[in-house]
Write a protein that holds these residues in place. Structure first.
Motif, short mmCIF file in Angstrom:
data_model
loop_
_atom_site.label_atom_id
_atom_site.label_comp_id
_atom_site.label_asym_id
_atom_site.label_seq_id
_atom_site.Cartn_x
_atom_site.Cartn_y
_atom_site.Cartn_z
N SER A 150 0.87 -1.18 0.00
CA SER A 150 0.00 0.00 0.00
C SER A 150 0.91 1.23 0.00
CB SER A 150 -0.90 0.01 1.23
OG SER A 150 -0.11 0.06 2.39
N ASN A 151 0.47 2.27 -0.68
CA ASN A 151 1.31 3.45 -0.81
C ASN A 151 0.70 4.63 -0.07
OD1 ASN A 151 3.35 5.18 -1.71
ND2 ASN A 151 2.20 5.72 -3.54
N ILE A 152 1.40 5.10 0.95
CA ILE A 152 1.02 6.34 1.64
C ILE A 152 2.20 7.28 1.44
CG2 ILE A 152 0.42 7.44 3.82
CD1 ILE A 152 -0.67 4.75 4.76
N PRO A 153 2.05 8.32 0.58
CA PRO A 153 3.19 9.19 0.27
C PRO A 153 3.71 9.92 1.50
CG PRO A 153 1.19 9.97 -0.80
CD PRO A 153 0.84 8.71 -0.10
N GLU A 154 4.97 10.34 1.42
CA GLU A 154 5.57 11.07 2.54
C GLU A 154 4.81 12.36 2.80
OE1 GLU A 154 9.72 11.68 1.68
OE2 GLU A 154 10.24 9.72 2.48
N PHE A 155 4.73 12.74 4.08
CA PHE A 155 4.07 13.98 4.46
C PHE A 155 4.96 15.16 4.12
CE2 PHE A 155 2.87 17.00 7.99
CZ PHE A 155 1.66 17.38 7.43
N SER A 156 4.38 16.20 3.53
CA SER A 156 5.18 17.33 3.02
C SER A 156 6.02 18.02 4.11
CB SER A 156 4.25 18.35 2.35
OG SER A 156 3.25 18.76 3.25
N GLY A 196 7.08 16.60 6.97
CA GLY A 196 7.53 15.56 7.90
C GLY A 196 9.01 15.58 8.22
N ASN A 197 9.80 16.33 7.46
CA ASN A 197 11.27 16.36 7.54
C ASN A 197 11.90 15.02 7.92
OD1 ASN A 197 11.36 16.47 10.50
ND2 ASN A 197 10.83 18.63 10.34
N ARG A 198 12.73 14.96 8.94
CA ARG A 198 13.46 13.72 9.22
C ARG A 198 12.59 12.64 9.88
NH1 ARG A 198 15.43 16.84 13.79
NH2 ARG A 198 15.15 15.60 15.68
N PHE A 199 11.39 13.00 10.30
CA PHE A 199 10.50 12.03 10.95
C PHE A 199 9.62 11.30 9.94
CE2 PHE A 199 11.15 15.44 14.10
CZ PHE A 199 11.87 14.71 15.02
N ASN A 200 9.81 11.58 8.65
CA ASN A 200 8.95 10.98 7.63
C ASN A 200 9.08 9.46 7.59
OD1 ASN A 200 6.94 12.01 5.98
ND2 ASN A 200 8.36 13.41 5.00
N HIS A 201 8.08 8.84 6.99
CA HIS A 201 8.00 7.38 6.92
C HIS A 201 8.37 6.89 5.51
CE1 HIS A 201 4.19 9.01 5.48
NE2 HIS A 201 4.15 7.96 4.69
N GLU A 202 8.58 5.58 5.39
CA GLU A 202 8.83 4.97 4.09
C GLU A 202 7.46 4.73 3.42
OE1 GLU A 202 10.50 0.75 2.55
OE2 GLU A 202 11.48 1.57 4.33
N PRO A 203 7.24 5.24 2.20
CA PRO A 203 5.90 5.20 1.59
C PRO A 203 5.30 3.81 1.40
CG PRO A 203 7.30 6.71 0.39
CD PRO A 203 8.18 6.02 1.38
N LYS A 204 6.09 2.80 1.04
CA LYS A 204 5.51 1.48 0.73
C LYS A 204 5.83 0.42 1.77
CE LYS A 204 4.38 1.52 -4.04
NZ LYS A 204 3.65 0.57 -4.84
N ARG A 205 6.10 0.82 2.99
CA ARG A 205 6.46 -0.18 4.01
C ARG A 205 5.25 -1.06 4.36
NH1 ARG A 205 5.02 0.36 9.35
NH2 ARG A 205 3.85 2.24 9.87
N PRO A 206 5.50 -2.32 4.77
CA PRO A 206 4.38 -3.17 5.21
C PRO A 206 3.81 -2.62 6.51
CG PRO A 206 6.44 -4.42 5.12
CD PRO A 206 6.76 -3.01 4.77
N ARG A 207 2.49 -2.61 6.62
CA ARG A 207 1.82 -2.07 7.81
C ARG A 207 1.03 -3.17 8.51
NH1 ARG A 207 2.19 1.53 3.75
NH2 ARG A 207 3.12 3.51 4.36
N LYS A 208 1.16 -3.22 9.83
CA LYS A 208 0.46 -4.24 10.61
C LYS A 208 -1.02 -3.90 10.72
CE LYS A 208 0.71 -6.61 15.02
NZ LYS A 208 1.40 -6.69 16.30
N LEU A 209 -1.86 -4.90 10.51
CA LEU A 209 -3.30 -4.71 10.68
C LEU A 209 -3.73 -5.26 12.03
CD1 LEU A 209 -4.60 -5.66 7.12
CD2 LEU A 209 -4.12 -3.41 8.05
#
Length: 159
Positions: A68-74, A76-89
């Protein structure tokens, strides 16, 4: 065990996988929470995110949303996340066991149908236990859908 509501309480739909209902025959749906970081939540609140090519898989006692793709937050600077990382449900153990059995035995797939925020502001995923459709099944599905439209039109004209 109390019965689940037929439809889940959706306030703001962020991403929808409309193709999934055509490509798969949906057997059962589940509502799952997602473990997200702060910048992912902010990105979703801005209406960004895609689950078009995403799927879910059961690994041991956990279910993961993959691709799933959640783009980086504009901002977010150094706290940003990886856009396509696996996410726990986040699901109940009983639901996970049911999914695991269906995927292992019946060859079913876990497909995310939509990502939304519920009335309490929590990010949720509507997850479907589905069986893949073959090309001839898809054609049959289209014929059935067209016939239902046509029948409705005829009834409206005569009634």
């Amino acid at each position: 065990m109390r019965p689940k509501p037929a439809t889940f309480d959706k306030k703001k739909i962020v991403a929808e996988n409309r193709r999934a209902r055509f490509d798969y025959a949906v057997e059962q749906t589940f509502e799952a929470g997602i473990a997200l970081t702060g910048t992912e939540v902010k990105s979703l609140r801005f209406g960004e995110g895609s689950i078009a090519e995403a799927y879910a898989e059961v690994k041991g006692e956990e279910v993961w949303l993959v691709n799933s793709n959640i783009p980086e937050f504009s901002h977010g600077n150094r706290f940003n996340h990886e856009p396509k990382r696996p996410r726990k449900l986040l699901l109940h153990e009983r639901e996970i066991n049911k999914m695991h059995g269906a995927v292992a035995r019946d060859g079913m797939t876990l497909v995310p149908l939509m990502v939304y925020f519920n009335s309490r502001g929590r990010a949720k995923v509507e997850l479907a236990l589905a069986k893949g459709r073959k090309a001839h099944d898809k054609r049959e599905h289209i014929k059935e859908r067209e016939w239902k439209k046509e029948a409705g039109r005829i009834l409206r004209e005569r009634g």
